[in-house]
Design a protein around this motif. Structure first.
Motif, short mmCIF file in Angstrom:
data_model
loop_
_atom_site.label_atom_id
_atom_site.label_comp_id
_atom_site.label_asym_id
_atom_site.label_seq_id
_atom_site.Cartn_x
_atom_site.Cartn_y
_atom_site.Cartn_z
N PHE A 79 0.86 -1.24 0.03
CA PHE A 79 0.04 -0.05 0.17
C PHE A 79 0.60 1.33 0.12
O PHE A 79 0.61 2.25 -0.68
CB PHE A 79 -0.93 0.10 1.23
N ALA A 80 1.90 1.44 0.75
CA ALA A 80 2.70 2.44 0.84
C ALA A 80 3.49 2.71 -0.10
O ALA A 80 3.58 3.94 -0.67
CB ALA A 80 3.65 2.32 2.16
N LEU A 81 4.03 1.65 -0.80
CA LEU A 81 4.85 1.94 -2.09
C LEU A 81 4.03 2.28 -3.47
O LEU A 81 4.38 3.01 -4.15
CB LEU A 81 5.68 0.64 -1.97
N THR A 82 2.77 1.72 -3.50
CA THR A 82 1.87 2.05 -4.30
C THR A 82 1.52 3.29 -4.50
O THR A 82 1.37 4.18 -5.37
CB THR A 82 0.59 0.90 -4.51
N TYR A 83 0.94 3.91 -3.05
CA TYR A 83 0.71 5.13 -2.73
C TYR A 83 1.87 6.26 -3.29
O TYR A 83 1.57 7.30 -3.73
CB TYR A 83 0.41 5.54 -1.36
N ARG A 84 3.11 5.92 -3.12
CA ARG A 84 4.13 6.75 -3.37
C ARG A 84 4.53 6.39 -4.74
O ARG A 84 5.55 7.03 -5.20
CB ARG A 84 5.17 6.59 -2.40
N ASP A 85 3.76 5.80 -5.44
CA ASP A 85 4.24 5.51 -6.96
C ASP A 85 5.70 4.88 -7.19
O ASP A 85 6.28 5.15 -8.19
CB ASP A 85 4.37 6.75 -7.88
N ILE A 86 6.04 4.17 -5.99
CA ILE A 86 7.32 3.16 -6.20
C ILE A 86 7.13 1.99 -7.05
O ILE A 86 7.88 1.66 -7.47
CB ILE A 86 8.06 3.00 -4.89
N VAL A 87 5.98 1.37 -6.54
CA VAL A 87 5.68 -0.08 -7.15
C VAL A 87 4.20 0.37 -8.05
O VAL A 87 3.40 1.06 -7.55
CB VAL A 87 5.12 -0.87 -6.15
N PRO A 88 4.32 -0.25 -9.40
CA PRO A 88 3.16 -0.06 -10.21
C PRO A 88 2.10 -0.75 -9.70
O PRO A 88 2.05 -1.78 -8.83
CB PRO A 88 3.59 -0.63 -11.40
N LEU A 119 9.67 -9.60 1.02
CA LEU A 119 10.21 -8.65 1.89
C LEU A 119 11.73 -8.05 2.00
O LEU A 119 12.16 -6.98 2.74
CB LEU A 119 10.05 -9.07 3.40
N MET A 120 12.66 -8.69 1.05
CA MET A 120 13.77 -8.22 0.68
C MET A 120 13.51 -7.31 -0.28
O MET A 120 14.33 -6.18 -0.59
CB MET A 120 14.82 -9.45 0.40
N GLY A 121 12.80 -7.49 -1.46
CA GLY A 121 12.62 -6.79 -2.55
C GLY A 121 12.13 -5.36 -2.28
O GLY A 121 12.69 -4.22 -2.88
N PHE A 122 11.21 -5.31 -1.30
CA PHE A 122 10.63 -4.01 -1.11
C PHE A 122 11.56 -2.91 -0.66
O PHE A 122 11.57 -1.93 -0.98
CB PHE A 122 9.41 -4.12 0.02
N PRO A 123 12.53 -3.31 0.55
CA PRO A 123 13.43 -2.17 0.76
C PRO A 123 14.33 -1.88 -0.19
O PRO A 123 14.93 -0.57 -0.20
CB PRO A 123 14.09 -2.99 2.19
N MET A 124 14.57 -2.78 -1.16
CA MET A 124 15.47 -2.40 -2.13
C MET A 124 14.85 -1.33 -3.13
O MET A 124 15.57 -0.29 -3.61
CB MET A 124 15.88 -3.89 -3.01
N LEU A 179 12.78 0.82 -2.26
CA LEU A 179 12.68 1.98 -1.32
C LEU A 179 13.87 2.63 -1.41
O LEU A 179 14.20 4.08 -1.94
CB LEU A 179 12.41 1.85 -0.04
N LEU A 180 15.07 1.98 -1.38
CA LEU A 180 16.45 2.61 -1.41
C LEU A 180 16.60 2.95 -2.86
O LEU A 180 17.53 4.22 -3.07
CB LEU A 180 17.43 1.22 -1.05
N ALA A 181 16.26 2.40 -3.73
CA ALA A 181 16.51 2.71 -5.32
C ALA A 181 15.81 4.17 -5.38
O ALA A 181 16.05 4.96 -6.21
CB ALA A 181 16.05 1.83 -6.27
N HIS A 182 14.60 4.37 -4.76
CA HIS A 182 13.91 5.53 -5.06
C HIS A 182 14.24 6.63 -4.48
O HIS A 182 14.22 7.68 -4.96
CB HIS A 182 12.42 5.28 -4.60
N PHE A 183 14.91 6.36 -3.31
CA PHE A 183 15.45 7.77 -2.53
C PHE A 183 17.01 7.88 -2.48
O PHE A 183 17.22 8.78 -1.81
CB PHE A 183 14.80 7.54 -1.04
#
Length: 203
Positions: free
Chosen positions: A90-99, A142-147, A149-153
């Motif tokens: 939800f959080a990553l989709t809301y921030r347009d990090i995950v399609p 759960l390893m892919g999501f932090p990656m 996030l890291l790539a986005h910021f």
């Protein structure tokens, strides 16, 4: 007294070391959402998410190592996994990090699992045991999501973090759906075995 009441309900001991770690992981879900959506502490949000993912195996390992397995732990562990995945999604989709299409693919899988559990409940059966493929899929996601996030910021990390994150997410979602197929097969076999046993015991 608490443990005794839990035992009578069939949940097993509550105040155990593995369950403590599971409760801590559950508390990490709202903490991640708060840090990521309500503050600018993105680094801490990534840390909470990474720790939650990396510690996924700790409660199960301790339960076996300390001989403190319980039905409550077996129920809470997959609940914590699903909450972490759905909250992060939800959080990553809301921030347009995950399609959105990736989000729909994961939610559709969860809908299948809910349907299976509802059917089993109606037929008088409990949930099937957690499959190792499902646990592996959860750990990979759960390893892919932090990656991601890291790539986005982080511009410095993006060249390696983004392809690594997508590789993990694709691997995770394939395993996630494969685990769902295994759960459906397990549930079908369980229901058929129950009906066969009932038919054999009928006068």
């Amino acid at each position: 007294m608490v443990d005794g009441q839990a035992d009578r309900r069939g949940l097993g001991p509550v105040l155990t070391v593995p369950n403590f770690f599971t409760f801590a992981r559950l508390l990490g879900v709202p903490l991640f959402l708060y840090l990521f959506l309500a503050t600018d502490a993105t680094g801490w949000a990534v840390t909470v998410l990474a720790v939650g993912g990396l510690s996924d195996w700790v409660d199960g390992f301790l339960a076996r190592r300390l001989n403190q397995t319980s039905r409550l732990g077996e129920l809470l562990d997959p609940l914590a996994d699903r909450l972490y995945i759905l909250a992060t999604l939800f959080a990553l989709t809301y921030r347009d990090i995950v399609p959105w299409w990736f989000t729909i693919a994961l939610i559709a899988r969860e809908a299948v699992m809910v349907l299976v559990l509802v059917v089993l409940r109606i037929l008088g059966h409990g949930p099937p045991p957690v499959h190792y493929v499902g646990k592996t899929a959860t750990a990979v996601l759960l390893m892919g999501f932090p990656m991601m996030l890291l790539a986005h910021f982080s511009d410095a990390a993006r060249p390696w973090a983004q392809p690594s994150g997508w590789a993990l997410l694709w691997w995770g979602i394939v395993l996630y759906w494969l685990a769902a197929a295994f759960y459906v097969i397990q549930a079908t076999v369980h229901v058929r075995a129950g009906r066969a046993a009932a038919a054999a015991g009928a006068p």
